[in-house]
Design a protein around this motif. Sequence first.
Motif, PDB file in Angstrom:
ATOM      1  N   UNK A 169     -24.832 -31.497  58.653  1.00 15.68           N
ATOM      2  CA  UNK A 169     -25.162 -30.970  57.104  1.00 15.68           C
ATOM      3  C   UNK A 169     -25.554 -29.995  56.468  1.00 15.68           C
ATOM      4  N   UNK A 170     -25.515 -29.458  55.970  1.00 11.63           N
ATOM      5  CA  UNK A 170     -26.408 -28.536  55.811  1.00 11.63           C
ATOM      6  C   UNK A 170     -27.683 -28.298  54.303  1.00 11.63           C
ATOM      7  N   UNK A 171     -28.813 -28.287  54.515  1.00 17.78           N
ATOM      8  CA  UNK A 171     -30.052 -27.714  53.293  1.00 17.78           C
ATOM      9  C   UNK A 171     -29.156 -28.342  51.886  1.00 17.78           C
ATOM     10  N   UNK A 172     -28.873 -27.294  51.575  1.00 20.13           N
ATOM     11  CA  UNK A 172     -27.897 -27.293  50.371  1.00 20.13           C
ATOM     12  C   UNK A 172     -27.419 -28.582  50.602  1.00 20.13           C
ATOM     13  N   UNK A 173     -26.159 -29.289  50.662  1.00 18.37           N
ATOM     14  CA  UNK A 173     -25.772 -31.172  50.817  1.00 18.37           C
ATOM     15  C   UNK A 173     -26.719 -31.642  51.008  1.00 18.37           C
ATOM     16  N   UNK A 174     -27.845 -31.818  51.393  1.00 21.06           N
ATOM     17  CA  UNK A 174     -28.864 -32.959  51.521  1.00 21.06           C
ATOM     18  C   UNK A 174     -29.130 -33.493  50.209  1.00 21.06           C
ATOM     19  N   UNK A 175     -29.495 -32.988  49.502  1.00 25.45           N
ATOM     20  CA  UNK A 175     -29.260 -33.638  47.958  1.00 25.45           C
ATOM     21  C   UNK A 175     -29.123 -34.427  47.342  1.00 25.45           C
ATOM     22  N   UNK A 176     -27.189 -33.722  47.590  1.00 22.91           N
ATOM     23  CA  UNK A 176     -26.281 -35.063  47.086  1.00 22.91           C
ATOM     24  C   UNK A 176     -25.730 -36.648  47.811  1.00 22.91           C
ATOM     25  N   UNK A 177     -25.923 -36.002  49.334  1.00 21.67           N
ATOM     26  CA  UNK A 177     -25.072 -37.234  50.452  1.00 21.67           C
ATOM     27  C   UNK A 177     -26.722 -38.037  50.683  1.00 21.67           C
ATOM     28  N   UNK A 178     -27.544 -37.641  50.280  1.00 19.58           N
ATOM     29  CA  UNK A 178     -28.790 -38.835  50.239  1.00 19.58           C
ATOM     30  C   UNK A 178     -29.683 -39.540  49.279  1.00 19.58           C
ATOM     31  N   UNK A 179     -28.445 -38.987  47.789  1.00 17.57           N
ATOM     32  CA  UNK A 179     -28.160 -40.070  46.671  1.00 17.57           C
ATOM     33  C   UNK A 179     -29.482 -39.944  46.147  1.00 17.57           C
ATOM     34  N   UNK A 180     -30.580 -38.111  46.705  1.00 14.47           N
ATOM     35  CA  UNK A 180     -31.541 -37.984  46.156  1.00 14.47           C
ATOM     36  C   UNK A 180     -31.649 -37.891  43.762  1.00 14.47           C
ATOM     37  N   UNK A 181     -31.017 -37.718  43.448  1.00 16.68           N
ATOM     38  CA  UNK A 181     -31.053 -37.537  41.731  1.00 16.68           C
ATOM     39  C   UNK A 181     -31.083 -38.560  41.611  1.00 16.68           C
ATOM     40  N   UNK A 182     -29.775 -40.070  41.765  1.00 18.46           N
ATOM     41  CA  UNK A 182     -30.836 -41.107  40.782  1.00 18.46           C
ATOM     42  C   UNK A 182     -31.308 -42.339  41.858  1.00 18.46           C
ATOM     43  N   UNK A 183     -32.430 -41.611  43.219  1.00 15.84           N
ATOM     44  CA  UNK A 183     -33.202 -42.329  43.762  1.00 15.84           C
ATOM     45  C   UNK A 183     -34.435 -41.832  42.171  1.00 15.84           C
ATOM     46  N   UNK A 184     -34.702 -39.960  42.862  1.00 14.75           N
ATOM     47  CA  UNK A 184     -35.739 -39.707  41.641  1.00 14.75           C
ATOM     48  C   UNK A 184     -35.130 -40.567  40.340  1.00 14.75           C
ATOM     49  N   UNK A 185     -34.324 -40.410  40.001  1.00 14.39           N
ATOM     50  CA  UNK A 185     -34.130 -40.668  38.639  1.00 14.39           C
ATOM     51  C   UNK A 185     -34.719 -42.184  38.030  1.00 14.39           C
ATOM     52  N   UNK A 186     -34.435 -43.099  38.493  1.00 12.97           N
ATOM     53  CA  UNK A 186     -35.309 -44.570  38.943  1.00 12.97           C
ATOM     54  C   UNK A 186     -37.204 -44.477  39.428  1.00 12.97           C
ATOM     55  N   UNK A 187     -37.369 -44.097  40.120  1.00 13.77           N
ATOM     56  CA  UNK A 187     -38.735 -43.680  39.706  1.00 13.77           C
ATOM     57  C   UNK A 187     -39.017 -43.062  38.976  1.00 13.77           C
TER      58      UNK A 187
END
Length: 236
Positions: free
Chosen positions: A105-123
């Motif tokens: 996985x590339x560092x650029x792919x990390x955000x989507x692959x981890x589900x980051x946006x939803x996790x941060x929005x919820x927090x």
Amino acid sequence: MATYVLIHGASSDSWYWHRVIPLLRAAGHDVITPNLPVGDPACGIPEYTDTAIATIREHTGDAATPTDLIIVAQSLGGFTGALLATRVPTKLLVYVAAMAPKAGETPGEWWEATGYSEAKRHNDELVGIAGREDLDSEITFFHDVPADITAEALRRPVPQTDGPFKSPPMPEHPNVPVRFLLCRDDRMFPAEFQRRLAKERLGITADEMGGGHLPALAHPEELVRQLEMFRVEAGL
């Protein structure tokens, strides 16, 4: 005595560790703090790693590379720390509020692959900062950092390019002992999100401490206590 190699995150430099360095040295350890080329758009994780290796070699001079290295990698530095641990003798790799990598996985792919946006929005909703975090970095990053340290940090901004996110896919994770230290009040990488990634990507249960995303600035004594506990438990 161990040799700590401290890898800073994005938009940062070795100053990030300035409150931690004297504490580790007072405990009898050597400390190496590379300044990664975060402002060079031609540089990504491989180049950051090359810089870290060059700094280690410069620090040791004519001596051989230390074989007791403890690599501590914060935030975006997780990618550099992981790659560095494949290239230098490493006794322990410690992720601190970090981006845990995954092979292929590339560092650029990390955000989507981890589900980051939803996790941060919820927090953000949970802590009452939804819609505000991009307006003021202090809300996300400096909410628990002492005012004088925050002021100094904001006086010395470090430009960050997107070079790391254009880096090649990460190799297999280094076959070294690893710990993952999350911060329970982290507003950048929320605690529950990090707990999940530590299990999914590293196969371990994360260790935890209080505070936000910048523990070396906000809680250096507690961070060093945790690092020293990891060192002792690793038999170093």
